[in-house]
Write a protein that holds these residues in place. Structure first.
Motif, PDB file in Angstrom:
ATOM      1  N   LEU A 107       0.830  -1.206   0.000  1.00 48.30           N
ATOM      2  CA  LEU A 107       0.000   0.000   0.000  1.00 48.30           C
ATOM      3  C   LEU A 107       0.867   1.260   0.000  1.00 48.30           C
ATOM      4  O   LEU A 107       0.536   2.244  -0.665  1.00 48.30           O
ATOM      5  CB  LEU A 107      -0.965  -0.004   1.183  1.00 48.30           C
ATOM      6  N   ALA A 108       1.990   1.223   0.688  1.00 52.16           N
ATOM      7  CA  ALA A 108       2.918   2.364   0.648  1.00 52.16           C
ATOM      8  C   ALA A 108       3.429   2.576  -0.767  1.00 52.16           C
ATOM      9  O   ALA A 108       3.516   3.716  -1.246  1.00 52.16           O
ATOM     10  CB  ALA A 108       4.077   2.128   1.619  1.00 52.16           C
ATOM     11  N   GLU A 109       3.742   1.505  -1.478  1.00 52.53           N
ATOM     12  CA  GLU A 109       4.217   1.627  -2.863  1.00 52.53           C
ATOM     13  C   GLU A 109       3.111   2.144  -3.783  1.00 52.53           C
ATOM     14  O   GLU A 109       3.372   2.913  -4.707  1.00 52.53           O
ATOM     15  CB  GLU A 109       4.763   0.292  -3.365  1.00 52.53           C
ATOM     16  N   PHE A 110       1.864   1.727  -3.544  1.00 55.38           N
ATOM     17  CA  PHE A 110       0.743   2.250  -4.335  1.00 55.38           C
ATOM     18  C   PHE A 110       0.678   3.767  -4.196  1.00 55.38           C
ATOM     19  O   PHE A 110       0.640   4.493  -5.187  1.00 55.38           O
ATOM     20  CB  PHE A 110      -0.579   1.613  -3.882  1.00 55.38           C
ATOM     21  N   TYR A 111       0.682   4.260  -2.951  1.00 54.76           N
ATOM     22  CA  TYR A 111       0.579   5.705  -2.751  1.00 54.76           C
ATOM     23  C   TYR A 111       1.837   6.442  -3.194  1.00 54.76           C
ATOM     24  O   TYR A 111       1.758   7.592  -3.635  1.00 54.76           O
ATOM     25  CB  TYR A 111       0.194   6.032  -1.309  1.00 54.76           C
ATOM     26  N   ALA A 112       2.999   5.808  -3.147  1.00 54.84           N
ATOM     27  CA  ALA A 112       4.205   6.430  -3.710  1.00 54.84           C
ATOM     28  C   ALA A 112       4.049   6.587  -5.216  1.00 54.84           C
ATOM     29  O   ALA A 112       4.480   7.595  -5.790  1.00 54.84           O
ATOM     30  CB  ALA A 112       5.447   5.598  -3.376  1.00 54.84           C
ATOM     31  N   GLY A 113       3.417   5.617  -5.862  1.00 56.37           N
ATOM     32  CA  GLY A 113       3.138   5.730  -7.284  1.00 56.37           C
ATOM     33  C   GLY A 113       2.171   6.848  -7.609  1.00 56.37           C
ATOM     34  O   GLY A 113       2.271   7.498  -8.652  1.00 56.37           O
ATOM     35  N   VAL A 114       1.238   7.100  -6.720  1.00 59.01           N
ATOM     36  CA  VAL A 114       0.250   8.164  -6.918  1.00 59.01           C
ATOM     37  C   VAL A 114       0.834   9.538  -6.574  1.00 59.01           C
ATOM     38  O   VAL A 114       0.678  10.501  -7.325  1.00 59.01           O
ATOM     39  CB  VAL A 114      -1.013   7.902  -6.067  1.00 59.01           C
ATOM     40  N   GLY A 152       4.233  10.242  -5.421  1.00 58.61           N
ATOM     41  CA  GLY A 152       5.683  10.433  -5.425  1.00 58.61           C
ATOM     42  C   GLY A 152       6.191  10.295  -4.002  1.00 58.61           C
ATOM     43  O   GLY A 152       5.466   9.931  -3.084  1.00 58.61           O
ATOM     44  N   GLY A 153       7.465  10.572  -3.817  1.00 54.99           N
ATOM     45  CA  GLY A 153       8.036  10.514  -2.487  1.00 54.99           C
ATOM     46  C   GLY A 153       8.838   9.261  -2.245  1.00 54.99           C
ATOM     47  O   GLY A 153       9.088   8.462  -3.148  1.00 54.99           O
ATOM     48  N   GLU A 154       9.228   9.076  -1.003  1.00 58.25           N
ATOM     49  CA  GLU A 154      10.103   7.979  -0.608  1.00 58.25           C
ATOM     50  C   GLU A 154       9.418   7.091   0.426  1.00 58.25           C
ATOM     51  O   GLU A 154       8.881   7.587   1.422  1.00 58.25           O
ATOM     52  CB  GLU A 154      11.383   8.547   0.007  1.00 58.25           C
ATOM     53  N   LEU A 170       5.437   6.682   4.060  1.00 58.09           N
ATOM     54  CA  LEU A 170       5.642   7.383   2.804  1.00 58.09           C
ATOM     55  C   LEU A 170       5.910   8.841   3.141  1.00 58.09           C
ATOM     56  O   LEU A 170       5.069   9.502   3.760  1.00 58.09           O
ATOM     57  CB  LEU A 170       4.411   7.280   1.895  1.00 58.09           C
ATOM     58  N   TYR A 171       7.080   9.311   2.778  1.00 57.04           N
ATOM     59  CA  TYR A 171       7.431  10.723   2.911  1.00 57.04           C
ATOM     60  C   TYR A 171       7.153  11.357   1.559  1.00 57.04           C
ATOM     61  O   TYR A 171       7.952  11.236   0.629  1.00 57.04           O
ATOM     62  CB  TYR A 171       8.891  10.884   3.339  1.00 57.04           C
ATOM     63  N   ALA A 172       6.002  11.991   1.439  1.00 60.77           N
ATOM     64  CA  ALA A 172       5.549  12.553   0.174  1.00 60.77           C
ATOM     65  C   ALA A 172       6.137  13.949  -0.021  1.00 60.77           C
ATOM     66  O   ALA A 172       6.511  14.615   0.958  1.00 60.77           O
ATOM     67  CB  ALA A 172       4.022  12.609   0.156  1.00 60.77           C
ATOM     68  N   PRO A 173       6.203  14.395  -1.268  1.00 68.04           N
ATOM     69  CA  PRO A 173       6.667  15.759  -1.524  1.00 68.04           C
ATOM     70  C   PRO A 173       5.835  16.769  -0.731  1.00 68.04           C
ATOM     71  O   PRO A 173       4.646  16.568  -0.497  1.00 68.04           O
ATOM     72  CB  PRO A 173       6.450  15.929  -3.028  1.00 68.04           C
ATOM     73  N   GLY A 174       6.470  17.829  -0.292  1.00 67.82           N
ATOM     74  CA  GLY A 174       5.779  18.852   0.484  1.00 67.82           C
ATOM     75  C   GLY A 174       5.842  18.603   1.977  1.00 67.82           C
ATOM     76  O   GLY A 174       5.248  19.336   2.756  1.00 67.82           O
ATOM     77  N   GLY A 175       6.526  17.548   2.391  1.00 62.19           N
ATOM     78  CA  GLY A 175       6.687  17.279   3.819  1.00 62.19           C
ATOM     79  C   GLY A 175       5.571  16.476   4.451  1.00 62.19           C
ATOM     80  O   GLY A 175       5.541  16.317   5.662  1.00 62.19           O
TER      81      GLY A 175
END
Length: 122
Positions: A19-26, A28-30, A41-46
């Motif tokens: 699920l973390a990889e799914f949301y990283a695909g949606v 971005g982020g690490e 998931l550390y998404a862009p924008g903090g």
């Protein structure tokens, strides 16, 4: 004065890595693994979303007769049609795609663990 500072949203699911990889695909982020039962998931924008293993997880029903979705994410997109193709390719399930020719401004999907989320325009 604030009592607290926002840290993250934690999402229960059967497979936190997936699920973390799914949301990283949606978004971005690490993705960072804390343990087999917890991924961040550390998404862009903090922004940070955590995914925790929940044995016996049952996804919310949408729409639900009692109105409860447990939680959902609204994800703003510049082109809803292009974003829809991408989230479906990543494994999302459509729940309600009738955006009333764009006047409603959102479409509803389920992530691979069954949590509803919306793609939102404007």
């Amino acid at each position: 004065m604030a009592i607290a500072t926002y840290c993250l949203v934690a999402v229960d699911c059967p497979d936190p890595a997936a699920l973390a990889e799914f949301y990283a695909g949606v978004l971005g982020g690490e993705v960072r693994r804390d343990s087999d039962d917890w991924y961040d998931l550390y998404a862009p924008g903090g922004h940070r979303i955590a995914f925790q293993r929940a044995p016996g997880h049952r996804p919310p029903r949408w729409p639900s007769e009692d109105g409860s979705q447990q939680l959902h994410l609204d994800l703003k997109v510049p082109d809803i049609d292009a974003a829809q193709e991408q989230v479906l390719a990543l494994g999302a399930t459509p729940l309600d795609l009738d955006d009333k020719d764009g006047s409603r401004g959102f479409r509803v999907y389920a992530d691979p663990a069954g949590h509803p989320f919306c793609l939102v325009t404007g």
